[in-house]
Design an enzyme around this catalytic site. Structure first.
Site, PDB file in Angstrom:
ATOM      1  N   TYR A   1       0.845  -1.185   0.000  1.00  0.00           N
ATOM      2  CA  TYR A   1       0.000   0.000   0.000  1.00  0.00           C
ATOM      3  C   TYR A   1       0.882   1.237   0.000  1.00  0.00           C
ATOM      4  O   TYR A   1       1.439   1.624   1.016  1.00  0.00           O
ATOM      5  CB  TYR A   1      -0.919   0.006   1.227  1.00  0.00           C
ATOM      6  CG  TYR A   1      -1.827  -1.200   1.332  1.00  0.00           C
ATOM      7  CD1 TYR A   1      -2.084  -2.005   0.229  1.00  0.00           C
ATOM      8  CD2 TYR A   1      -2.413  -1.528   2.539  1.00  0.00           C
ATOM      9  CE1 TYR A   1      -2.908  -3.107   0.329  1.00  0.00           C
ATOM     10  CE2 TYR A   1      -3.248  -2.623   2.653  1.00  0.00           C
ATOM     11  CZ  TYR A   1      -3.492  -3.416   1.549  1.00  0.00           C
ATOM     12  OH  TYR A   1      -4.309  -4.512   1.664  1.00  0.00           O
TER      13      TYR A   1
ATOM     14  N   GLY B   1     -17.398   0.950  -1.862  1.00  0.00           N
ATOM     15  CA  GLY B   1     -18.269   2.104  -1.712  1.00  0.00           C
ATOM     16  C   GLY B   1     -19.674   1.920  -2.226  1.00  0.00           C
ATOM     17  O   GLY B   1     -20.572   2.689  -1.893  1.00  0.00           O
TER      18      GLY B   1
END
Length: 387
Positions: free
Chosen positions: A107, A261
């Site tokens: 990440y 989302g």
């Protein structure tokens, strides 16, 4: 490997490694809900729910809802979040009962480990942190190179780098991010066992692996947790992975528990995604798929009204209701979304309610793929069950 309200090298790292596409974070905060906004005090944290429940991943005890930090160095839209605010969100999560923080060397690469390490330094001994290895990342520069790398010597060097960036002397739960077919899983387990013997790793797990690999890994060195994508929008693990975890006593950590989302209600039929947004190349979010798939969002909204909650909380609570050893790790870069996520801990279903909700979710067969074919090639998970 959540809007998301996320592991995720994750979605954008998967694409970068597999196809050279621009990075896009896996986890971003969900649409701000009225309930979350009402819960927040003047400083955005004062009146948030407190997570009181704990769950076990194998023998590892964590809060019932975790926090994924993958997108804290760059959002879906490729903007750079304000670093002090990311620290504040992580610290607020801890203050409200979150003890499980998910990260990975991929990440950033490296940058989200630094952000997490900076934020938790004062309470490191009171939380559980994870990291991951497996992608071919230069240990010094963080440059992402083609393919995977789980050679034992590389694993040990990768962990040394993660420990420095996380400002800690041990990683509570270390995952193999993607399984490297060039290295036998028994050799990987041996390298992790060496790190355990040195006290640098306490537990280990696998992400997006096949069932044979999971069984072989567990036989070589008991696996604490599996981290795969799982949500109302992607139910693939239900077919075999979750039953195998139950059989072997392995915990399950869903990444992307809010469907990047989608399940928060932040996406509608007219939504189109900017260049670099991973959702733009997932066919489940294509214009021809959205009208059908949005039925799931309507289910979440309907139940949110019934339970006086938010769609986000319904989606997370549904996951937790599937098994007592499932711990979702939604991620966010916004305080209101964090509070919304934490509130899922208080949402419960009676057996009849859960059966009714399960039936509604499983009646909708999602259209489109979760990832492009060339990215799915890095995953060993199976197809979702037919409803």
């Amino acid at each position: 490997m959540a809007i998301e309200n996320g592991p995720h090298i994750g979605r954008r790292g998967l694409l970068a490694a597999a196809g050279g596409l621009a990075l896009a974070p896996l986890l971003v905060g969900g649409a701000a809900s009225p309930a979350a906004a009402q819960a927040a005090g003047a400083d955005g944290t004062a009146a948030a729910s407190q997570i009181g429940n704990r769950r076990r991943l194998g023998t590892l005890e964590v809060s019932s809802v975790g926090l994924g930090v993958q997108n804290m160095h760059r959002t879906y839209q490729t903007t750079i979040p304000h670093r002090p605010e990311m620290h504040r969100i992580i610290q607020a999560a801890f203050e409200h009962g979150v003890t499980f923080f998910d990260c990975a060397e991929a990440y950033g690469p490296h940058e989200d480990e630094r952000i997490l390490g900076e934020a938790i330094e004062s309470f490191r001994d009171e939380v559980v942190i994870t990291s991951k290895f497996g992608w071919n990342i230069d240990l010094e520069t963080g440059e992402r190179r083609p393919g995977l790398n789980s050679r034992p010597e590389h694993i040990k060097q990768a962990v040394e780098g993660s420990l420095q960036r996380l400002r800690t002397d041990r990683i509570d739960l270390l995952y193999q991010h993607r399984v490297d077919p060039a290295v036998p899983i028994e050799d990987v387990a041996g390298a992790v066992q060496d790190l355990m013997n040195e006290g640098k790793v306490l537990h280990w797990g696998l992400s997006e692996m096949g069932l044979d690999t999971l069984r072989r890994a567990h036989a070589a060195l008991p696996v604490t947790a599996v981290q795969n994508e799982y949500s109302m929008l992607w139910r693939g693990p239900e077919a075999e992975v979750i039953p195998t975890c139950e059989e072997l006593g392995i915990g399950f950590v869903p990444w992307s528990p809010l469907g990047v989302g989608f399940l928060t209600g932040a996406i509608d039929e007219q939504t189109r995604f900017a260049e670099g947004d991973i959702r733009g190349v997932e066919t489940r979010f294509a214009p021809e798929s959205l009208p059908h798939n949005l039925q799931l969002v309507e289910v979440a909204r309907t139940w949110a009204e019934r339970k006086e909650a938010t769609p986000t909380q319904i989606a997370l609570a549904w996951l937790m209701a599937q098994k007592p050893w499932i711990v979702p790790i939604p991620g966010t870069t916004q305080m209101a979304h964090l509070l919304d996520n934490i509130g899922a801990d208080a949402v419960t279903f009676t057996p009849d309610e859960l059966a009714e909700l399960d039936q509604a979710v499983r009646a909708i067969e999602v259209q489109g793929q979760r990832l492009p074919d060339h990215v799915l090639a890095f995953s060993g998970v199976e197809a979702p069950p037919k409803s």
